[in-house]
Design an enzyme around this catalytic site. Structure first.
Site, PDB file in Angstrom:
ATOM      1  N   ARG A 248       0.897  -1.210  -0.017  1.00  0.00           N
ATOM      2  CA  ARG A 248      -0.003  -0.063  -0.116  1.00  0.00           C
ATOM      3  C   ARG A 248       0.851   1.335  -0.131  1.00  0.00           C
ATOM      4  O   ARG A 248       0.668   2.357  -0.904  1.00  0.00           O
ATOM      5  CB  ARG A 248      -0.742   0.087   1.317  1.00  0.00           C
ATOM      6  CG  ARG A 248      -1.653   1.337   1.448  1.00  0.00           C
ATOM      7  CD  ARG A 248      -2.818   1.329   2.246  1.00  0.00           C
ATOM      8  NE  ARG A 248      -2.491   0.739   3.655  1.00  0.00           N
ATOM      9  CZ  ARG A 248      -1.778   1.232   4.724  1.00  0.00           C
ATOM     10  NH1 ARG A 248      -1.350   2.627   4.314  1.00  0.00           N
ATOM     11  NH2 ARG A 248      -1.511   0.709   5.828  1.00  0.00           N
TER      12      ARG A 248
ATOM     13  N   TYR B 166     -16.360  16.841 -15.515  1.00  0.00           N
ATOM     14  CA  TYR B 166     -16.549  15.160 -15.708  1.00  0.00           C
ATOM     15  C   TYR B 166     -17.827  15.297 -14.401  1.00  0.00           C
ATOM     16  O   TYR B 166     -17.714  15.589 -13.332  1.00  0.00           O
ATOM     17  CB  TYR B 166     -15.423  14.485 -15.456  1.00  0.00           C
ATOM     18  CG  TYR B 166     -15.852  13.213 -15.252  1.00  0.00           C
ATOM     19  CD1 TYR B 166     -16.695  12.162 -15.778  1.00  0.00           C
ATOM     20  CD2 TYR B 166     -15.473  12.354 -13.950  1.00  0.00           C
ATOM     21  CE1 TYR B 166     -17.069  11.078 -15.692  1.00  0.00           C
ATOM     22  CE2 TYR B 166     -15.601  11.217 -13.452  1.00  0.00           C
ATOM     23  CZ  TYR B 166     -16.524  10.341 -14.386  1.00  0.00           C
ATOM     24  OH  TYR B 166     -16.793   9.189 -14.009  1.00  0.00           O
TER      25      TYR B 166
ATOM     26  N   ASP C  85      -7.499  18.368 -14.565  1.00  0.00           N
ATOM     27  CA  ASP C  85      -7.819  17.244 -15.231  1.00  0.00           C
ATOM     28  C   ASP C  85      -7.403  17.312 -16.588  1.00  0.00           C
ATOM     29  O   ASP C  85      -7.804  17.768 -17.479  1.00  0.00           O
ATOM     30  CB  ASP C  85      -9.037  16.631 -15.314  1.00  0.00           C
ATOM     31  CG  ASP C  85      -9.630  15.254 -15.633  1.00  0.00           C
ATOM     32  OD1 ASP C  85      -9.013  14.731 -16.601  1.00  0.00           O
ATOM     33  OD2 ASP C  85     -10.551  14.885 -15.256  1.00  0.00           O
TER      34      ASP C  85
ATOM     35  N   LYS D 171      -8.229   5.662 -19.467  1.00  0.00           N
ATOM     36  CA  LYS D 171      -8.731   6.273 -20.729  1.00  0.00           C
ATOM     37  C   LYS D 171      -7.508   6.136 -21.724  1.00  0.00           C
ATOM     38  O   LYS D 171      -6.922   5.194 -22.155  1.00  0.00           O
ATOM     39  CB  LYS D 171      -9.270   7.578 -20.674  1.00  0.00           C
ATOM     40  CG  LYS D 171     -10.305   7.987 -19.599  1.00  0.00           C
ATOM     41  CD  LYS D 171     -11.413   7.083 -19.684  1.00  0.00           C
ATOM     42  CE  LYS D 171     -12.630   7.460 -19.052  1.00  0.00           C
ATOM     43  NZ  LYS D 171     -12.404   7.179 -17.644  1.00  0.00           N
TER      44      LYS D 171
END
Length: 381
Positions: free
Chosen positions: A48, A100, A172, A197
């Site tokens: 982690r 978004y 973004d 994406k």
């Protein structure tokens, strides 16, 4: 020697693997790592907090965006959520209204519960941003080109204003990727990606990424990444590394195809309007050309109403009709019920996301085949 993006995606410095010379970074599936000396910190202790495969893709992202620290997350929204953890109760944020739907939901429905308030403005107007400022404003959240209307925000102007006011800027950069736009070079503090994406590029991965240039800011985000724990798995980190290797050639081909599809749709009598920053009629084209190296592979077009959209989707054959974008296959999306379903209908209408709006991410198919497919489908309208 300063390398071009098409070279950097292949030669990012993380390969060959130092111990074996392997041409591909290994997938280190260990959750924990043996500590040789409990008084001497080792590079890795628990996956982690850090993993060699994840570190490789994080270093690659930092290199591509021109930053000093990169961070890989389990999704794009996990990446954005972690960045928003930089703000505290009582803080005020300004965000572009063209954003978004998942980010809108996060700001409007989730972070508001923690005492962080957001004002959504038309970020294409720098004075609208300035007018929205409050004494407790701490951050500016942007997306350009915006999703799904491809509105263009002047990143240099926003970065200058934010520095004057002491705000943190978050952008973004999913639509453009570092191949076409580098917000950090324009003065932005934090770059976020839905790596699902274009970076991954094959519709087989959910991932997010963050890149910063400032070391102190990098330490803060690194702390939050470890504290929240929404990290990218070793296997998915390897998939993302593999996808990035072909990013430049995929973006070039998809952008070339998008330009041809835009030209076709712009002259079609059944298409009411086309949204694409490469069009000379686009109000933000000049600014976009100053801050980006291309118009990208995503466009939107309006067919007038939902019935027309349903007919198009029923007759189209090549593109997927699906959520997401940036894959090797073209993807048609209906923002009203997909990417922006979390946004109230009235809010969608304010942003120009009407019932006839369709978003198209152009993939790697031959553009002539895509145009022929669209031509047949549009006949049904």
């Amino acid at each position: 020697m300063k390398l071009h993006p098409s070279t950097l995606v292949v030669h990012s410095g993380v390969e060959p693997e130092e111990h074996t010379g392997a041409s591909s970074v290994p997938i280190f599936m260990g959750s924990t790592f043996h500590q040789k000396d409990i008084d001497t910190p080792q590079p890795f202790d628990y996956s982690r907090s850090g993993n060699p495969t994840r570190q490789a893709v994080e270093e690659t992202m930092a290199l591509l965006e021109g930053g000093t620290r990169g961070f890989a997350f389990a999704s794009g929204i996990a990446a954005m959520s972690t960045c928003l953890g930089l703000f505290s109760a009582g803080d005020h944020l300004i965000a572009t209204r063209d954003i978004y739907g998942g980010t809108y939901r996060l700001l409007d429905k989730v972070w508001s519960n923690f005492g962080v308030e957001t004002t959504f403005v038309d970020a294409t107007d720098i004075e609208a941003i300035r007018s929205a400022a409050r004494p407790n404003t701490r951050g500016l959240v942007l997306e350009t080109p915006s999703n799904p209307t491809l509105a263009i925000t002047d990143l240099r102007a926003c970065a200058t204003l934010a520095k004057e006011q002491g705000w943190l800027t978050i952008v973004d950069n999913t639509f453009m990727t570092p191949c076409l736009q580098k917000p950090l070079e324009l003065g932005i503090d934090v770059v976020v990606h839905s790596a699902t994406k274009f970076l991954g590029g094959h519709s087989d991965l959910i991932a997010g990424a963050v890149v910063v240039k400032d070391d102190k800011l990098g330490k803060r985000i690194g702390f939050l990444q470890n504290a929240f724990g929404a990290i990218l798995s070793p296997h998915d980190s390897w998939l993302l590394l593999r996808g990035i290797k072909t990013l430049a050639v995929r973006m070039e081909a998809s952008q070339r195809g998008a330009a041809q599809v835009v030209d076709y749709l712009s002259g079609h009598p059944k298409v009411k309007r086309v949204y694409y920053p490469g069009l000379s009629s686009h109000p933000g084209q000049e600014i976009h050309c100053q801050q980006a190296k291309g118009a990208g592979a995503v466009l939107s077009f309006d067919l007038g109403g939902k019935d027309e959209v349903k007919k198009l989707f029923a007759h189209i054959k090549l593109p997927l009709v699906a959520v997401s974008l940036g894959g090797v296959e073209s993807i048609l999306s209906y923002p009203a019920t997909m990417s922006h379903a979390a946004m109230e209908p009235a809010e969608r209408e304010k942003r120009g996301i009407g019932p006839g709006l369709v978003r198209l991410s152009v993939g790697l198919e031959d553009p002539d085949d895509l145009k022929a497919d669209l031509e047949e489908a549009l006949k049904a309208l």
